[in-house]
Design a protein around this motif. Sequence first.
Motif, mmCIF file in Angstrom:
data_model
loop_
_atom_site.group_PDB
_atom_site.id
_atom_site.type_symbol
_atom_site.label_atom_id
_atom_site.label_comp_id
_atom_site.label_asym_id
_atom_site.label_seq_id
_atom_site.Cartn_x
_atom_site.Cartn_y
_atom_site.Cartn_z
ATOM 1 N N ARG A 242 20.017 -16.243 -4.029
ATOM 2 C CA ARG A 242 18.729 -16.371 -4.717
ATOM 3 C C ARG A 242 18.789 -16.088 -6.226
ATOM 4 O O ARG A 242 18.010 -15.281 -6.773
ATOM 5 C CB ARG A 242 17.687 -15.474 -4.068
ATOM 6 C CG ARG A 242 17.369 -15.758 -2.619
ATOM 7 C CD ARG A 242 16.717 -17.111 -2.406
ATOM 8 N NE ARG A 242 15.552 -17.322 -3.223
ATOM 9 C CZ ARG A 242 14.328 -16.882 -2.902
ATOM 10 N NH1 ARG A 242 14.150 -16.221 -1.765
ATOM 11 N NH2 ARG A 242 13.304 -17.133 -3.700
ATOM 12 N N PRO A 243 19.692 -16.735 -6.967
ATOM 13 C CA PRO A 243 19.717 -16.514 -8.418
ATOM 14 C C PRO A 243 18.446 -16.996 -9.104
ATOM 15 O O PRO A 243 18.072 -16.463 -10.159
ATOM 16 C CB PRO A 243 20.942 -17.315 -8.871
ATOM 17 C CG PRO A 243 21.140 -18.353 -7.813
ATOM 18 C CD PRO A 243 20.738 -17.688 -6.538
ATOM 19 N N GLU A 244 17.779 -18.013 -8.527
ATOM 20 C CA GLU A 244 16.529 -18.487 -9.149
ATOM 21 C C GLU A 244 15.443 -17.424 -9.083
ATOM 22 O O GLU A 244 14.612 -17.298 -10.004
ATOM 23 C CB GLU A 244 16.087 -19.796 -8.489
ATOM 24 C CG GLU A 244 15.212 -19.679 -7.241
ATOM 25 C CD GLU A 244 15.925 -19.088 -6.026
ATOM 26 O OE1 GLU A 244 15.226 -18.734 -5.053
ATOM 27 O OE2 GLU A 244 17.167 -18.998 -6.038
ATOM 28 N N LEU A 245 15.436 -16.621 -8.014
ATOM 29 C CA LEU A 245 14.496 -15.501 -7.905
ATOM 30 C C LEU A 245 14.806 -14.447 -8.962
ATOM 31 O O LEU A 245 13.893 -13.879 -9.585
ATOM 32 C CB LEU A 245 14.577 -14.899 -6.504
ATOM 33 C CG LEU A 245 13.770 -13.625 -6.242
ATOM 34 C CD1 LEU A 245 12.285 -13.855 -6.485
ATOM 35 C CD2 LEU A 245 14.015 -13.136 -4.810
ATOM 36 N N PHE A 246 16.087 -14.209 -9.190
ATOM 37 C CA PHE A 246 16.497 -13.266 -10.231
ATOM 38 C C PHE A 246 15.997 -13.722 -11.598
ATOM 39 O O PHE A 246 15.459 -12.925 -12.384
ATOM 40 C CB PHE A 246 18.022 -13.150 -10.221
ATOM 41 C CG PHE A 246 18.587 -12.310 -11.332
ATOM 42 C CD1 PHE A 246 18.517 -10.929 -11.296
ATOM 43 C CD2 PHE A 246 19.216 -12.912 -12.422
ATOM 44 C CE1 PHE A 246 19.053 -10.154 -12.327
ATOM 45 C CE2 PHE A 246 19.746 -12.154 -13.451
ATOM 46 C CZ PHE A 246 19.669 -10.775 -13.409
ATOM 47 N N THR A 314 19.212 -9.966 -4.756
ATOM 48 C CA THR A 314 18.021 -10.702 -4.329
ATOM 49 C C THR A 314 18.191 -11.430 -3.002
ATOM 50 O O THR A 314 17.233 -12.010 -2.488
ATOM 51 C CB THR A 314 17.642 -11.731 -5.403
ATOM 52 O OG1 THR A 314 18.800 -12.481 -5.762
ATOM 53 C CG2 THR A 314 17.087 -11.047 -6.640
ATOM 54 N N SER A 315 19.387 -11.438 -2.430
ATOM 55 C CA SER A 315 19.653 -12.209 -1.212
ATOM 56 C C SER A 315 18.754 -11.758 -0.062
ATOM 57 O O SER A 315 18.518 -10.563 0.119
ATOM 58 C CB SER A 315 21.116 -12.051 -0.802
ATOM 59 O OG SER A 315 21.361 -12.663 0.448
ATOM 60 N N LYS A 357 13.211 -0.893 -4.473
ATOM 61 C CA LYS A 357 13.045 -2.036 -3.590
ATOM 62 C C LYS A 357 11.880 -2.912 -4.032
ATOM 63 O O LYS A 357 10.881 -2.417 -4.564
ATOM 64 C CB LYS A 357 12.828 -1.571 -2.143
ATOM 65 C CG LYS A 357 14.030 -0.852 -1.536
ATOM 66 C CD LYS A 357 13.827 -0.544 -0.060
ATOM 67 C CE LYS A 357 15.059 0.123 0.538
ATOM 68 N NZ LYS A 357 14.915 0.366 1.994
ATOM 69 N N PHE A 358 12.036 -4.224 -3.784
ATOM 70 C CA PHE A 358 10.937 -5.161 -4.031
ATOM 71 C C PHE A 358 10.724 -5.993 -2.780
ATOM 72 O O PHE A 358 11.569 -6.025 -1.882
ATOM 73 C CB PHE A 358 11.202 -6.028 -5.264
ATOM 74 C CG PHE A 358 12.300 -7.036 -5.111
ATOM 75 C CD1 PHE A 358 12.014 -8.371 -4.858
ATOM 76 C CD2 PHE A 358 13.639 -6.663 -5.227
ATOM 77 C CE1 PHE A 358 13.021 -9.305 -4.720
ATOM 78 C CE2 PHE A 358 14.655 -7.594 -5.097
ATOM 79 C CZ PHE A 358 14.354 -8.921 -4.837
ATOM 80 N N ASP A 359 9.603 -6.668 -2.687
ATOM 81 C CA ASP A 359 9.191 -7.293 -1.428
ATOM 82 C C ASP A 359 9.699 -8.714 -1.231
ATOM 83 O O ASP A 359 9.252 -9.420 -0.327
ATOM 84 C CB ASP A 359 7.668 -7.272 -1.307
ATOM 85 C CG ASP A 359 6.969 -8.143 -2.355
ATOM 86 O OD1 ASP A 359 7.667 -8.879 -3.104
ATOM 87 O OD2 ASP A 359 5.720 -8.100 -2.427
ATOM 88 N N GLY A 360 10.623 -9.173 -2.060
ATOM 89 C CA GLY A 360 11.182 -10.509 -1.912
ATOM 90 C C GLY A 360 10.560 -11.545 -2.819
ATOM 91 O O GLY A 360 11.034 -12.687 -2.850
#
Length: 727
Positions: A242-246, A314-315, A357-360
């Motif tokens: 999930r690099p795009e989320l990063f 982020t995975s 932590k984050f919720d995704g």
Amino acid sequence: MRVFVTTELFPFTHGGIGRSIANMLSVSSEQELASTAVVWVGDEFDAARFEMLYPKVRLIVASRETYRLVDDDGISYPPEWAFTATEWHWQSVRAMQGLLRLAAEKSLDYVEFHDWGGLAFASLQEKLLGRAFADTVLAVRLHTADSLLADVDSRPVDKRALAVYDLERKALADCDVIVAQLPEVARAMQAFFAFADDDWNARLVLHASPVVLDIGAVAARSIEPSSDTNIVFSSKIQHLKRPELFVRGCCGFLRANPDYRGSIVFAAHSSDENYQQRIERMVPADLRQRFQFLDKLNVTERHNAVSRSVCVFTSPFESFCLAAYEASMSGGICVVNATNPAFGEHSPWIDDVNSIKFDGGAPSLAAALGRAIKGGARDIVRVPQTAAPWTLAPKPRADAPAVDSMPLVSVVVPHFNLGHYLVRTIDSVLASTYANVELVVVDDCSTERFSQLAIERLEGIHERLRIVRNEMNLGLAATRNVALTHVRGDYVLTLDADDLISPGFIELAVGALTARPGYDFVIPQTGFFLDADEGQIGRQVAFTDYAVFFGEAAAIGMYENRFSTATCLARTRVLRELGYREELEAYEDWDMYMRATAAGKRFVVTNGIHFFYRRRQESMYHTPERLARHRSLYHDLIRKKTWRTGVLRMPLYVVEAGTSRGAEAEALMERVEAMQARLNHFERSRAVFAVLKLQSWAQRNAPWVARLARKGARVARGMLRRLRSRG
């Protein structure tokens, strides 16, 4: 002896599996290493370097060159090119052969495979068959199954991916011990592969791999962050991570925190340059100077990057995420995806203590980065400490050996106009090493005179042979059902009237099912032969062609029959319970296996070839008419079957859209793939390699040799033409 069977091993290969095994070796005592072996399944391996790193560890290399086409018992194995569904099946047979070489030297107490690719499949079948590893614990460690990654990643899948799913699930279903790094990861894998609690939990052992840092000691506390601290993405640049989320989360953080002066760093490489460019283009123009893409960092540079930064993971799925442990233990502050089971509520990762932590989602990530930069989560994560699985007493399986006996086996042979072959089929059964056998031949109103005479002459010829005659022609499926009403045995071997079975198969299969009450079918691997080659069976290594099966082929079995040929040995009560669908003109065996798997029936599969399929020119399975009718026959096969998704229950024929290619194109594609596999195998052979090297040398150093050879060939062809014209 403790054994690790693997296709990865650090520092020879990259990847978490190889690093995990290397870490377990690194923390082992000298005494443990002296009783440890590694079976490497691969071709290129630096054995000298391995000996330098692990001088006390025994190494077995299971390569193409060491693969045996026939074993000491005279049992043949399919060549590499025959494993057309997936190369992982062949890899598992190579692993099994490597283990057998090691077992000839040492007593094997505990053998651990990785879950990826179902590498344990063939070894587990040998144990279920009672041929090897009877006193050995065969374990599968949950690193991350390829099938599960296919479910969370964006990559396209094909039939090979379905075959890998079947192999991975079968390996987990049959192994003695399942080793999970963390409890939530174990539950995620259990749910994905749909295992029942009682079966899964009885075999589950929790053991996290140790974490060994390449550089420096474990930090006492994480860094004191500031507005200059970099934010780092150290995972591989691929969709799964999930690099795009990063990128989105970091952009949101930068806009919400204009006083932040650090950089956003990709300390990672990508195997797909186009995908990395897509990620780079996601960065808004006004923020591009804040992002750095560093894809060629050495070990020291990478350590410095993660140990002095806020590291983001982020995975949505990891089995352990070794990189996160390394970052935290090096002093970095870790921001992790709470939806990832590796960072779940019951994992070592605790929000605001040793991680943020984050919720995704991207907004939650942006907020988590703000908390991290302000100095939260200063503790270091600790790897869970539990007893290693190889130190535990073996857990007894639910299946226990039954009382030694010789139950009756009924061999059922449906017959229609195959009198020329029937006697040889019967002879192959009577040659069995298992004595308590009866034969039930059911003649389906043969019309050919020779076949009629053959049936008449067989009546009363042998005390173990019974002839049953249908009053009218019923077809193959109905004739098999008729045969099941006449059998007296506890087990049934189904065998067509023109095929042959190996002398040892019945004894092998009965032994497996008698010792394993939880299993119902034993499936033989298949070699094809022509009439002219029949006399070579039992002495030859190679066959005209092969058919390779998995038994419980629930996924790929929706599209092609990888369960078995029509020949199997099964419990009589199970075959009678399932029966054959008599309205089917073909694929009645495929249909029966599909229903058996859906009903939870279990299969054992031989690795060696025990069934010999006669390839006749007029065989119903190889006629152009049969291929042309495949679509309609396939539709008949999946009629009356359903599948569920959520609250929906749908007819299984909806999957036909995925098989929309014409039968001729499908058959042609399979033939091309098989031919390509044979060609690849041929090109890799040592003899061909030597010839090509010699040819290359001659072209460079003695080109006159090639010219002379071509001229000689032309002269020889001319002389041959003149001789033929005189004859």
